[in-house]
Design a protein around this motif. Structure first.
Motif, PDB file in Angstrom:
ATOM      1  N   TYR A   1       4.125 113.255  23.817  1.00 44.39           N
ATOM      2  CA  TYR A   1       2.881 114.031  23.846  1.00 44.39           C
ATOM      3  C   TYR A   1       2.886 115.100  24.944  1.00 44.39           C
ATOM      4  O   TYR A   1       2.033 115.987  24.936  1.00 44.39           O
TER       5      TYR A   1
ATOM      6  N   ARG B   1       5.668 117.008  25.521  1.00 46.79           N
ATOM      7  CA  ARG B   1       6.714 117.978  25.196  1.00 46.79           C
ATOM      8  C   ARG B   1       6.143 119.117  24.351  1.00 46.79           C
ATOM      9  O   ARG B   1       5.259 118.888  23.508  1.00 46.79           O
ATOM     10  N   PRO B   2       6.683 120.355  24.521  1.00 42.57           N
ATOM     11  CA  PRO B   2       6.210 121.501  23.727  1.00 42.57           C
ATOM     12  C   PRO B   2       6.833 121.513  22.337  1.00 42.57           C
ATOM     13  O   PRO B   2       7.477 122.471  21.917  1.00 42.57           O
ATOM     14  N   VAL B   3       6.638 120.402  21.634  1.00 43.35           N
ATOM     15  CA  VAL B   3       7.321 120.160  20.355  1.00 43.35           C
ATOM     16  C   VAL B   3       6.310 119.599  19.364  1.00 43.35           C
ATOM     17  O   VAL B   3       5.452 118.795  19.736  1.00 43.35           O
ATOM     18  N   ASN B   4       6.387 120.037  18.129  1.00 42.08           N
ATOM     19  CA  ASN B   4       5.608 119.434  17.047  1.00 42.08           C
ATOM     20  C   ASN B   4       6.546 119.088  15.897  1.00 42.08           C
ATOM     21  O   ASN B   4       7.605 119.709  15.747  1.00 42.08           O
TER      22      ASN B   4
ATOM     23  N   ARG C   1      -7.100 118.631  22.784  1.00 43.02           N
ATOM     24  CA  ARG C   1      -6.698 119.230  24.050  1.00 43.02           C
ATOM     25  C   ARG C   1      -7.814 119.130  25.092  1.00 43.02           C
ATOM     26  O   ARG C   1      -8.999 119.138  24.763  1.00 43.02           O
TER      27      ARG C   1
ATOM     28  N   ALA D   1       1.006 121.882  12.571  1.00 47.43           N
ATOM     29  CA  ALA D   1       2.036 121.845  13.609  1.00 47.43           C
ATOM     30  C   ALA D   1       2.124 123.161  14.364  1.00 47.43           C
ATOM     31  O   ALA D   1       2.303 123.186  15.585  1.00 47.43           O
TER      32      ALA D   1
ATOM     33  N   ASN E   1      -0.539 124.762  17.422  1.00 45.58           N
ATOM     34  CA  ASN E   1      -0.375 124.467  18.851  1.00 45.58           C
ATOM     35  C   ASN E   1       0.699 125.333  19.508  1.00 45.58           C
ATOM     36  O   ASN E   1       0.964 125.172  20.697  1.00 45.58           O
ATOM     37  N   ARG E   2       1.313 126.213  18.734  1.00 44.63           N
ATOM     38  CA  ARG E   2       2.351 127.116  19.233  1.00 44.63           C
ATOM     39  C   ARG E   2       3.415 126.374  20.040  1.00 44.63           C
ATOM     40  O   ARG E   2       3.630 126.636  21.224  1.00 44.63           O
ATOM     41  N   PRO E   3       4.102 125.414  19.408  1.00 52.00           N
ATOM     42  CA  PRO E   3       5.147 124.682  20.125  1.00 52.00           C
ATOM     43  C   PRO E   3       6.346 125.576  20.398  1.00 52.00           C
ATOM     44  O   PRO E   3       6.552 126.590  19.730  1.00 52.00           O
ATOM     45  N   THR E   4       7.138 125.190  21.389  1.00 52.52           N
ATOM     46  CA  THR E   4       8.406 125.879  21.628  1.00 52.52           C
ATOM     47  C   THR E   4       9.378 125.593  20.489  1.00 52.52           C
ATOM     48  O   THR E   4      10.134 126.459  20.058  1.00 52.52           O
TER      49      THR E   4
ATOM     50  N   LEU F   1       9.702 123.545  16.591  1.00 54.36           N
ATOM     51  CA  LEU F   1       9.106 122.838  15.453  1.00 54.36           C
ATOM     52  C   LEU F   1      10.202 122.020  14.786  1.00 54.36           C
ATOM     53  O   LEU F   1      11.236 122.552  14.375  1.00 54.36           O
TER      54      LEU F   1
END
Length: 375
Positions: free
Chosen positions: A81, A83-86, A111, A157, A160-163, A165
């Motif tokens: 939770y 990590r910048p990952v989805n 958030r 996914a 959230n603008r993950p680094t 995906l």
């Protein structure tokens, strides 16, 4: 956590990563680096380590040794939770009691500090526009088609603008036509948002059609890492050539070799020559090896109509013909070689008059084949 703008030009790096499950070495000393904004796939059979690699990036598993880095920072020990990952799963995991907009905005509402309702609604609308579902926000998840559900999962996914995906076989539940459409949609979407996508699949067509780079895995190791073109045209061994596309393999022992290629003698006594793969290793005399020949580089001709310039030609009997629209596939039995698959384009004059039972000549040019190790 580092932002995509900081430090490393790679979004994901594995450095000598090892992961055990009891006595099974699921990931075995794996190292690779994925460039920022790229589309990467892990490809391999069940149990090869591809899903475990994905879970190590996600944070659902931790490595026993080695380092996992995201955007230039180690995430070893960092929970999922944070990590910048989805991740988008095979079965989408949408909440059935929520409408589409609520599903998409779920992550934003968790958030802290939480954005106000108007801002969440604005971002949800933008995410639905991104996946081409702008008018379905009030629908329930169970009212959507499989392709629409997959897009909702993507929007949820991406909002959230993950680094990074992560995609765990997200197209497996779709029929063939819809899967092909979604492959194109995913490719376009990845280019539009510029986020690094990492896909796990056992479907070679899926990986080849969408990826900038692919890691072919076997027994917890990455056997070859490269572009789709490199894997298809320059496999490092028989395993990769067999897994990416289709090939005919004529195995035997190396009779002779030089710096450019090898001659391999088959059990039937035939000696076949081919160059080495430019990315594969050299072979030694006496070693077990194989000549790999793609079906599309083999020609078929009526006896007496064989063109000049062939390096290998053998009499054969046509067993069957399968019409596949833009091309036809021919199963033949070649003298000294056994069963061979040949693929000819629709408008090929050589294949138009051939029928099962015909006696034919099959052949190819030496430079169109590859001499590979059996490993």
């Amino acid at each position: 956590m580092a932002s995509p703008e900081s430090g490393s030009s790679y979004d994901v790096e594995f450095r000598s990563v090892v992961k055990h499950f009891a006595d099974v070495r699921a990931v075995d000393d794996v190292s690779f680096a994925l460039k920022r904004g790229s589309f990467h796939s892990f490809l391999g059979p069940s149990g090869c380590g591809k899903t475990t690699s994905l879970r190590l990036i996600a944070g659902f598993e931790q490595p026993d040794s080695g380092s996992v880095e995201i955007a230039g920072q180690s995430v070893v020990g960092v929970p999922a939770y944070r990590r910048p990952v989805n991740m988008v799963f095979q079965h989408y995991a949408l909440f059935p009691h929520m409408d589409v907009a609520s599903n998409v905005g779920y992550g934003l509402r968790q958030r802290k500090p939480r954005a106000d309702a108007a801002e969440i609604d604005k971002q949800v609308a933008a995410a639905l526009e991104l996946v081409r579902l702008p008018h379905l926000g009030k629908r329930r998840a169970w009212e959507l088609s499989g392709g629409q559900q997959q897009r909702v999962a993507l929007a949820r996914a991406l909002i959230n603008r993950p680094t990074v995906l992560l995609l765990d076989e997200p197209l497996a539940a779709l029929d063939r036509k819809l899967r092909r459409e979604m492959q194109i949609e995913l490719q376009n979407l990845q280019r539009e948002v510029g986020i690094t996508f990492v896909l796990v699949t056992h479907d070679q067509e899926e990986a080849l059609s969408m990826s900038d780079t692919i890691g072919i895995m076997k027994d917890g190791k990455v056997v070859q890492f490269g572009t789709p073109e490199e894997l298809y045209d320059a496999p490092v061994n028989r395993y990769v050539a067999d897994f990416v596309g289709e090939s005919n393999f004529f195995s035997g022992s190396v009779a002779s070799c030089d710096d450019t290629g090898a001659a391999i003698t088959t059990p039937s006594g035939l000696t076949l020559q081919a160059p080495f793969s430019r990315l594969g290793g050299k072979l030694q005399p006496g070693a077990k090896a194989t000549i790999a020949v793609r079906p599309e580089v083999i020609g078929l001709w009526q006896p007496g109509a064989v063109p000049a310039g062939l390096d290998i030609s053998r009499p054969a009997r046509l067993l069957n013909r399968i019409y596949l629209g833009d091309h036809s596939e021919f199963q033949i039995e070649a003298d000294g070689l056994g069963p061979v698959l040949v693929r000819l384009p629709k408008h090929s004059t050589e294949g138009q008059a051939l029928e099962p039972g015909d006696q034919v000549i099959m052949g190819w040019k030496r430079e169109r084949a590859l001499a590979l190790s059996e490993a």
